[in-house]
Scaffold this active site. Structure first.
Site, PDB file in Angstrom:
ATOM      1  N   ALA A  29       0.839  -1.198   0.000  1.00 21.80           N
ATOM      2  CA  ALA A  29       0.000   0.000   0.000  1.00 21.80           C
ATOM      3  C   ALA A  29       0.870   1.242   0.000  1.00 21.80           C
ATOM      4  O   ALA A  29       2.094   1.145  -0.116  1.00 21.80           O
ATOM      5  CB  ALA A  29      -0.914  -0.011   1.221  1.00 21.80           C
ATOM      6  N   ASN A  30       0.270   2.421   0.104  1.00 23.85           N
ATOM      7  CA  ASN A  30       1.035   3.672   0.233  1.00 23.85           C
ATOM      8  C   ASN A  30       0.325   4.577   1.229  1.00 23.85           C
ATOM      9  O   ASN A  30      -0.718   4.224   1.768  1.00 23.85           O
ATOM     10  CB  ASN A  30       1.211   4.338  -1.139  1.00 23.85           C
ATOM     11  CG  ASN A  30      -0.114   4.685  -1.772  1.00 23.85           C
ATOM     12  OD1 ASN A  30      -0.866   5.495  -1.251  1.00 23.85           O
ATOM     13  ND2 ASN A  30      -0.425   4.044  -2.894  1.00 23.85           N
ATOM     14  N   ARG A  31       0.899   5.747   1.488  1.00 24.94           N
ATOM     15  CA  ARG A  31       0.428   6.606   2.586  1.00 24.94           C
ATOM     16  C   ARG A  31      -0.743   7.513   2.221  1.00 24.94           C
ATOM     17  O   ARG A  31      -1.106   8.383   2.999  1.00 24.94           O
ATOM     18  CB  ARG A  31       1.577   7.471   3.099  1.00 24.94           C
ATOM     19  CG  ARG A  31       2.699   6.670   3.715  1.00 24.94           C
ATOM     20  CD  ARG A  31       3.724   7.594   4.367  1.00 24.94           C
ATOM     21  NE  ARG A  31       4.969   6.880   4.622  1.00 24.94           N
ATOM     22  CZ  ARG A  31       5.133   6.058   5.651  1.00 24.94           C
ATOM     23  NH1 ARG A  31       4.161   5.877   6.522  1.00 24.94           N
ATOM     24  NH2 ARG A  31       6.286   5.440   5.814  1.00 24.94           N
ATOM     25  N   SER A  32      -1.322   7.372   1.052  1.00 23.54           N
ATOM     26  CA  SER A  32      -2.442   8.243   0.683  1.00 23.54           C
ATOM     27  C   SER A  32      -3.632   8.029   1.617  1.00 23.54           C
ATOM     28  O   SER A  32      -4.021   6.896   1.892  1.00 23.54           O
ATOM     29  CB  SER A  32      -2.861   7.946  -0.762  1.00 23.54           C
ATOM     30  OG  SER A  32      -4.106   8.551  -1.029  1.00 23.54           O
ATOM     31  N   ALA A  95      -3.615   7.698  -5.469  1.00 20.96           N
ATOM     32  CA  ALA A  95      -2.201   7.294  -5.491  1.00 20.96           C
ATOM     33  C   ALA A  95      -2.191   5.811  -5.875  1.00 20.96           C
ATOM     34  O   ALA A  95      -2.186   4.925  -5.014  1.00 20.96           O
ATOM     35  CB  ALA A  95      -1.573   7.520  -4.122  1.00 20.96           C
TER      36      ALA A  95
END
Ligand code: C5P
Length: 223
Positions: A29-32, A95
């Site tokens: 995943a990512n921090r969005s 994102a």
């Protein structure tokens, strides 16, 4: 009553991160947070637009008045967006993960004594914005985002053509800026005719201003 300059207009949006499964219990995943995209969706609705938002996994509530489709992965997001064309505008804020695992394991990958750490094979994800920007059903106005940590403007300008976008909203997401997951944003709107620099403001204010700019563009004959 506030004026509704976007009444009768349909806008397709993406927001949030994507989750790319490794196995049934793990993902990349990512921090969005989805905060900026969801705020834009809400602001467009307040100006009278019909907004169809494809959201990745977020913890914030669905924006008021917005028709939300919840997805997990980039491939699911792409499929959902394709179903929503044609539209008057597209605003792609998600994102999206650039890569996904080549093979999602059907069972949880088990740790075993003496066994090496698994090597993750990755493949490139579809570029959803580029797909919309180059589609035969291309909306009249296509807006993308560019979250970068270096060479912000040069990277944003390249994206206009590569992705078939009219505007790229460029933001510096270097860790020190606190933009990813935070409540404030300092953006630059990169178009073929130049760059507009907006001061640091709340994500809600960025949303209001961007929604007004979109309304203005859709009211003109040519964007
Ligand atoms: O290439 P980059 O990821 O920096 O481009 C960011 C822009 O492209 C954002 O508008 C994002 O929503 C969109 N994008 C996309 N699908 C991808 C990658 C990015 O729609 N696979």
């Amino acid at each position: 009553h506030r004026p509704k300059p976007l009444a009768g207009k349909t806008i397709v949006m993406t927001s949030g991160p994507t989750h790319e499964a490794i196995d049934p219990v793990r993902y990349i995943a990512n921090r969005s947070s989805g905060k900026q995209g969801h705020a834009i969706a809400a602001a467009l609705v307040r100006l009278g637009a019909t907004v169809r938002l494809v959201s990745g996994p977020v913890t914030i509530p669905d924006p008021e008045g917005v028709d939300v489709i919840h997805v997990e992965s980039a491939c699911e997001m792409r499929d959902a967006v394709e179903q929503l064309l044609p539209a008057d505008a597209a605003v792609m804020v998600a994102a999206v993960a650039d890569w996904r695992t080549a093979n999602e394991a059907g069972e949880k990958i088990k740790k075993q004594p003496g066994k090496k750490a698994p090597a993750l094979q990755m493949v490139e994800n579809p570029d959803i914005l580029a797909g919309v920007g180059h589609s035969t059903l291309r909306p009249r106005l296509v807006v993308g985002f560019a979250a970068e940590t270096q060479d912000l403007l040069a990277n944003a300008r390249k994206k206009l053509d590569k992705k078939g976008a009219d505007w790229i909203v460029a933001n510096d997401v270097s860790h020190a800026t606190g933009v990813m997951g935070g409540d404030r944003n300092a953006v630059r709107i990169v178009t073929r005719s130049g760059v507009e620099e907006w001061p640091d403001m709340s994500k809600d204010e960025v949303a209001e201003r961007l929604a007004s700019k979109i309304a203005e563009a859709l009211q003109t004959v040519d964007v």
